[in-house]
Design a protein around this motif. Structure first.
Motif, mmCIF file in Angstrom:
data_model
loop_
_atom_site.group_PDB
_atom_site.id
_atom_site.type_symbol
_atom_site.label_atom_id
_atom_site.label_comp_id
_atom_site.label_asym_id
_atom_site.label_seq_id
_atom_site.Cartn_x
_atom_site.Cartn_y
_atom_site.Cartn_z
ATOM 1 N N ARG A 175 -30.305 -34.820 15.169
ATOM 2 C CA ARG A 175 -30.037 -34.090 13.930
ATOM 3 C C ARG A 175 -28.687 -33.372 14.011
ATOM 4 N N LEU A 288 -37.270 -33.638 21.607
ATOM 5 C CA LEU A 288 -36.062 -33.055 21.049
ATOM 6 C C LEU A 288 -35.594 -31.888 21.906
ATOM 7 N N ARG A 471 -43.188 -31.510 22.758
ATOM 8 C CA ARG A 471 -42.746 -30.700 21.624
ATOM 9 C C ARG A 471 -43.294 -29.294 21.820
ATOM 10 N N MET A 490 -40.289 -40.748 18.360
ATOM 11 C CA MET A 490 -39.889 -39.714 17.401
ATOM 12 C C MET A 490 -41.090 -39.168 16.634
ATOM 13 N N ALA A 494 -41.829 -35.116 16.810
ATOM 14 C CA ALA A 494 -41.828 -34.268 15.609
ATOM 15 C C ALA A 494 -43.224 -33.845 15.207
ATOM 16 N N GLU A 496 -46.498 -31.932 14.606
ATOM 17 C CA GLU A 496 -46.898 -30.539 14.481
ATOM 18 C C GLU A 496 -48.379 -30.394 14.819
#
Length: 497
Positions: A175, A288, A471, A490, A494, A496
Motif C-alpha cells: 500500500r 503486512l 496480522r 493477502m 488482511a 480481521e
C-alpha cells in the motif's frame, strides 16, 4: 537528444587499484523515471555519487540542461537542482516535518524563527504532492513511508529537477509503494527527471520508462522498459541466463519437530502464537508491515521479552528466555537490519564471522588459536563464495550480499541447527539473491531448519515449504506449498477478527 535533461558521457572513475567506472554513458530525460540497474558493485552508486557531487569523476563530461557543468561537491549539485534520497533517511526525528524540510534554511523574523511562515511553506510543498501530512508533526511519529515523502518534499524545496531515489521501496508495504508511485507520477508530470535504483525488478514494470543496466563498472545497454522482459534485464545484469528466479529444490522436510512455540504472548505485540518448525523445513512468515513477524522472531531468539508461553527446542524447554540461551541451544538469527544490528562494519570479515564464536576456539586459559580460526574462516568464505580481497577487509566495504553471507558464516561456524532469516535479500542484487537461495536449500538438505521472514510474496511462495500468515501479532492462516498464492496470503494478511 532535444528532451535530455542530463547527459553523462564517458564517465571514468578510478580508486586505488580499482577501475570503478569505465567510460560510462547515462542520460535522463525531462519527466521520465529512468531505472538504473546492476548487481552490487556494478558501479551504480559511484555514478550517482559523481552526479550528486559526493565524489568527482576522473574523465568524462556532464551536460545539464544543454550546458557542460562541473559538480565539485554536494552544494554544487543542489544548486543545479540535483537531489538524492538515500536508502537510509537523513532526517532529524526530534524535529517537525517543516523544520526537516527547511533545516539550514530556516524562515526568520529578524533573529527569531518564523515557524508560522515555515509551516505554510512546507504545507504548500506537501499539497503539491497531495500529501496529507501536517507540517508541525514530529518526524518520529511518522511511518517509514511518510518519512520518505518528507525526504521527497525536502528535495523539492530546493527546486530539484533531478531526483535520485536509492532503493525507495525497500522498507515499504504494498500500500505504501502505491502511495510512493502516485507521488512519483506527480513529479514526472511536473517534468522532474527521476533516477530510480532498485533490486526489486518486478515493480519497475509499473513505474519505469527506461532502464540502463550496468555491469563491472561499464554500461551494458539502455532500453525502453515496455520493450524488454525481466529475463533479458537479469541476463544483462549478471552476464548469463538465469532460467528461474528461484533454484529448484526437493523437499527435505521430516516429521521431526525441531522447534515448538506454544502460546507465546506479549501485550500489544504478540497474541497467543503457537507453531511447530520441522527439521529440514523452510517455514515462511508473511504479513503486512506491523503484523508482528520480526517481533515473533526476536521473541523466539530471546532478544525481546514475553509475558507468557513456551519455546521448546528438540522437546527441551528454553527456561531463561535469553539470547545467550538461544545461541547455546543452536538458534541463529540474521537480523532485518544487518548494518545496524548484524555486523560490526568497522571490523574485518574474519572478526565478524567469529563474533559469538571466539570461545569455541579459545584454550582453557582463553588464548585464541589464530592459525586455526583463520583456516576456519577461509573455508567458510570459500564455501559461501564471499567476495573479498582478504579476510582483513572491513565488512562495511563489502556489498550487501557479501555482508549477508558473513552473518550466515557466523552461524555456520557454530553449526547452528535453526536459522531465522529476517528479510534475507533486502537490498541485495538478483545474482547474490540466487546464491542466498541456493545456500538456504543446501542448509535444509543437511537437516537444518529455517524460519524466513520476507515482505516479498514471490520470495515467500518460491522458497517456503509452508507459510504462516500474521496480522496484529497473531497467526491468521497457514498454507502448504501447494496452496500458496499471492491472493490467499493477502486474504489472511488482511483478515480481521
Amino acid at each position: 537528444m532535444s528532451d535530455a535533461l542530463l547527459v553523462m558521457k564517458k564517465i571514468t572513475k578510478r580508486f586505488p587499484g580499482v577501475l570503478a567506472l569505465n567510460r560510462v554513458d547515462f542520460n535522463l530525460r525531462r519527466g521520465e523515471v529512468h531505472a538504473l540497474l546492476g548487481e552490487n558493485g556494478a558501479g551504480k552508486s559511484t555514478l550517482m555519487k559523481i552526479l550528486s557531487g559526493v565524489c568527482q569523476k576522473d574523465e568524462g563530461e556532464i551536460i545539464f540542461k544543454g550546458s557542460p557543468v562541473i559538480i565539485n561537491g554536494p552544494l554544487a549539485a543542489r544548486k543545479l537542482g540535483i537531489s538524492i534520497i538515500h536508502q537510509e533517511f537523513n532526517l532529524c526525528s526530534h524535529l517537525t516535518v517543516a523544520q526537516n524540510i527547511f533545516i539550514g534554511r530556516e524562515h526568520r523574523k529578524g533573529w527569531l524563527l518564523d515557524e508560522e511562515r515555515e509551516n505554510r511553506a512546507a504545507a504548500d510543498i506537501l499539497e503539491t504532492l497531495n500529501l496529507a501530512i501536517a507540517p508541525d508533526r514530529q518526524v518520529s511519529t511518522l511511518t517509514v513511508a511518510q518519512q520518505q515523502m518528507v525526504e521527497i518534499a525536502k528535495a523539492l524545496s530546493f527546486n530539484s529537477r533531478i531526483l535520485i531515489m536509492d532503493e525507495p521501496t525497500a522498507a515499504l508495504t504494498d500500500r505504501e509503494i502505491d502511495s510512493l508511485f502516485r507521488v512519483t507520477n506527480i513529479l514526472r508530470d511536473q517534468g522532474v527527471g527521476i533516477v530510480y535504483i532498485s533490486h526489486r525488478l518486478e515493480e519497475l514494470a509499473i513505474i519505469a520508462d527506461r532502464a540502463t543496466v550496468m555491469r563491472d563498472g561499464e554500461t551494458v545497454d539502455t532500453v525502453n522498459y515496455k520493450d524488454t522482459t525481466l529475463d533479458k534485464l537479469i541476463s544483462m545484469m549478471v552476464g548469463r541466463e538465469l532460467s528461474n528466479l528461484f533454484p529448484p529444490r526437493q523437499s527435505a522436510v521430516s516429521d521431526q519437530v525441531a522447534l515448538s512455540v506454544k502460546h507465546l504472548s506479549r501485550e500489544g505485540v504478540l497474541n497467543d502464537v503457537s507453531f511447530d518448525l520441522y527439521r529440514g523445513e523452510i517455514l515462511g512468515l508473511s504479513g503486512l508491515m506491523g503484523a508482528g513477524r520480526t517481533e515473533l522472531a526476536r521473541a523466539v531468539f530471546g532478544a525481546d521479552p514475553i509475558d507468557s508461553g513456551e519455546i521448546l527446542l528438540n522437546r527441551n524447554l528454553l527456561k531463561n528466555h535469553s539470547v545467550e540461551e538461544a545461541i547455546e541451544a543452536g538458534i541463529g538469527y540474521l537480523t532485518e537490519d544487518r548494518k545496524l544490528e548484524g555486523l560490526a562494519l568497522g571490523l574485518s570479515v574474519q572478526v565478524n564471522t567469529l563474533l559469538s564464536n571466539y570461545q569455541k576456539y579459545a584454550s582453557v586459559l582463553g588464548v585464541i588459536n589464530e592459525k586455526k580460526i583463520s583456516s576456519v574462516v577461509e573455508k567458510l568464505s570459500r564455501r559461501l563464495r564471499i567476495k573479498t580481497p582478504s579476510l582483513e577487509q572491513l565488512a562495511g566495504n563489502l556489498s550487501g550480499g557479501n555482508q549477508q553471507k558473513i552473518i550466515i558464516a557466523r552461524w555456520l561456524c557454530r553449526d547452528t541447527d535453526i536459522l531465522i532469516f529476517d528479510e534475507p535479500t533486502r537490498g541485495i542484487d538478483v545474482s547474490a539473491r540466487y546464491e542466498i537461495y541456493e545456500l538456504m536449500n543446501e542448509l535444509v538438505q543437511q537437516g537444518k531448519s529455517i524460519i524466513m521472514i520476507s515482505s516479498e510474496l514471490p520470495e515467500i511462495i518460491g522458497l517456503s515449504d509452508r507459510i504462516l500468515v500474521m496480522r496484529h501479532g497473531r497467526i491468521t492462516g497457514e498454507l502448504s506449498r501447494e496452496q500458496a498464492c499471492q491472493n490467499s496470503i493477502m486474504k489472511y494478511a488482511a483478515l480481521e477478527g
